[in-house]
Write a protein that holds these residues in place. Sequence first.
Motif, mmCIF file in Angstrom:
data_model
loop_
_atom_site.group_PDB
_atom_site.id
_atom_site.type_symbol
_atom_site.label_atom_id
_atom_site.label_comp_id
_atom_site.label_asym_id
_atom_site.label_seq_id
_atom_site.Cartn_x
_atom_site.Cartn_y
_atom_site.Cartn_z
ATOM 1 N N ALA A 27 0.777 -1.015 -0.073
ATOM 2 C CA ALA A 27 -0.016 0.060 0.106
ATOM 3 C C ALA A 27 0.871 1.412 -0.039
ATOM 4 O O ALA A 27 0.705 1.975 -0.826
ATOM 5 C CB ALA A 27 -0.856 -0.102 1.259
ATOM 6 N N ALA A 31 1.245 4.066 -3.148
ATOM 7 C CA ALA A 31 1.130 5.550 -3.038
ATOM 8 C C ALA A 31 2.350 6.160 -3.187
ATOM 9 O O ALA A 31 2.389 7.516 -3.249
ATOM 10 C CB ALA A 31 0.497 5.607 -1.465
ATOM 11 N N VAL A 286 -12.267 0.762 1.638
ATOM 12 C CA VAL A 286 -10.948 1.036 1.863
ATOM 13 C C VAL A 286 -10.204 -0.011 2.796
ATOM 14 O O VAL A 286 -10.998 -0.430 3.642
ATOM 15 C CB VAL A 286 -10.944 2.498 2.216
ATOM 16 C CG1 VAL A 286 -11.741 2.750 3.659
ATOM 17 C CG2 VAL A 286 -9.504 2.925 2.617
ATOM 18 N N TYR A 289 -5.111 -0.841 5.439
ATOM 19 C CA TYR A 289 -3.710 -0.640 5.270
ATOM 20 C C TYR A 289 -3.361 0.454 4.512
ATOM 21 O O TYR A 289 -2.643 1.434 4.814
ATOM 22 C CB TYR A 289 -2.897 -1.698 4.219
ATOM 23 C CG TYR A 289 -3.088 -3.135 4.971
ATOM 24 C CD1 TYR A 289 -2.364 -3.506 5.877
ATOM 25 C CD2 TYR A 289 -4.194 -4.071 4.359
ATOM 26 C CE1 TYR A 289 -2.276 -4.985 6.413
ATOM 27 C CE2 TYR A 289 -4.213 -5.478 4.795
ATOM 28 C CZ TYR A 289 -3.411 -5.724 5.909
ATOM 29 O OH TYR A 289 -3.489 -6.963 6.374
ATOM 30 N N GLU A 290 -4.650 0.744 3.798
ATOM 31 C CA GLU A 290 -4.725 2.209 3.083
ATOM 32 C C GLU A 290 -4.982 3.337 4.068
ATOM 33 O O GLU A 290 -4.502 4.403 4.207
ATOM 34 C CB GLU A 290 -5.756 2.252 1.907
ATOM 35 C CG GLU A 290 -5.146 1.348 0.703
ATOM 36 C CD GLU A 290 -6.482 0.854 -0.191
ATOM 37 O OE1 GLU A 290 -6.091 0.763 -1.371
ATOM 38 O OE2 GLU A 290 -7.534 0.824 0.217
ATOM 39 N N GLU A 291 -5.803 2.982 5.055
ATOM 40 C CA GLU A 291 -6.304 3.959 5.899
ATOM 41 C C GLU A 291 -5.357 4.022 7.089
ATOM 42 O O GLU A 291 -5.270 5.310 7.515
ATOM 43 C CB GLU A 291 -7.746 3.412 6.696
ATOM 44 C CG GLU A 291 -8.635 4.301 7.351
ATOM 45 C CD GLU A 291 -9.325 5.096 6.515
ATOM 46 O OE1 GLU A 291 -8.784 5.885 5.318
ATOM 47 O OE2 GLU A 291 -10.452 5.400 6.813
ATOM 48 N N ARG A 294 -2.926 6.611 5.298
ATOM 49 C CA ARG A 294 -3.331 7.913 5.187
ATOM 50 C C ARG A 294 -3.160 8.471 6.681
ATOM 51 O O ARG A 294 -2.836 9.824 6.738
ATOM 52 C CB ARG A 294 -4.844 8.154 4.984
ATOM 53 C CG ARG A 294 -5.291 7.447 3.478
ATOM 54 C CD ARG A 294 -6.574 7.275 3.214
ATOM 55 N NE ARG A 294 -7.289 8.674 2.812
ATOM 56 C CZ ARG A 294 -7.464 9.133 1.819
ATOM 57 N NH1 ARG A 294 -7.122 8.561 0.709
ATOM 58 N NH2 ARG A 294 -7.851 10.267 1.467
#
Length: 392
Positions: A27, A31, A286, A289-291, A294
């Motif tokens: 992830a 990004a 979502v 891992y993405e959260e 962020r």
Amino acid sequence: MSGDALYPGSTLGIIGINRNGGALIAAAKKAGFNVGVYVDHAQPAITKMADFTLVGAYNDKDKLTEFGENSDAVIYQTPNIDSRVIRFLSQFAAVPQGINGLEIVQDRLMERAFLDQININIAPYVTVVSLDDVYQSIDSIGYPALLKPIQRGIGEQSMMISRQSDIARAADFISTGTYLLESWIDHTAEYTMTAATDGDQVEIYPLAKLQFSADRQLIAVAAPAVVDDDLLTEMQRIVKSVASSLEYHGVFSLNFYVTANGSLYVKNIELGMTSIANVYDSSANVTQYEEQLRAAVGMPLHIVRSLQPALLMVIRKKQEAAIQRQWLLKDNWQFRLFDLPAVDDDSLIGFVWVTGSSSLDELEDQVDDTEVWDEPIAPNDAPQNNDDDEIL
């Protein structure tokens, strides 16, 4: 974005990983971040996507200094790294998750004092340091009760005391230090609610219901779980209360017991990313891992929405042949298999996401028909010796 935001091209250091660490690394790379990983033993199958990996003991200050100096921020995927290590690294890099929350959840007494302070219902408990304390305290706690070390660690066991004669066996269990003696809560169901917080915003994932084997190995996670509106609202209130008081930024989970009469108890708090929350890879918009990413780099949290019902099934070595058959048959199953050695038949080797129906019952019937997971299910009201279950 805040003034402490990290932008693509910065280096995110990750310490404290397990088999799910590869998804967090992926992830971050997706990004646009560089990724460094610190592990206490080489795990190339997990860390291969990282830009650099340092292998060293968690008390190796020279290696930790090198890791911190080469990272713009450091996060952990699991809370199994001593909080003193994270505090040391904070001299060299930002620690977005903070340290306070980690110190609380690694100490069972601090965790229960924290939950008491914010008026959250937990099992009755006392602290003990000797067998005499257990004998003197058991009447106030009642049978059955769990005896647990104060410090929460990887794979450590609790001891069930079901009758007075069991207390004598605790002589080999209690060594030095303080222990927790806690009432066992008879319950009809276990749930997990996962959320992410940046200190202000809180995003809550759909409720997940857990299913364990008779020896407390995780079998399945179902989301979104259906409970009474009042119960769901109370769980969400508790999660928000924890988020506002814990001084923690990132993904965390609360585990709940629900009794036959509808009483709700918090079992424990888990910081970081869990195998249970992998169910949201298919059921939410979502991933955890993405959260987490962020929250770590200063972006606003993604608004969490439920997309579809999903079952997350845990694959163990003993089910490998059966899973290979399903691989060729199921058009609504998604597979993730780990490139890791299996120690024994109970070793976790992957996950299956079962989707494609608006009904969890239909998904569960499909799984049952395969007979891949045909082991005895743990009755929820049966006392177990390990209150934290297996570490996934």
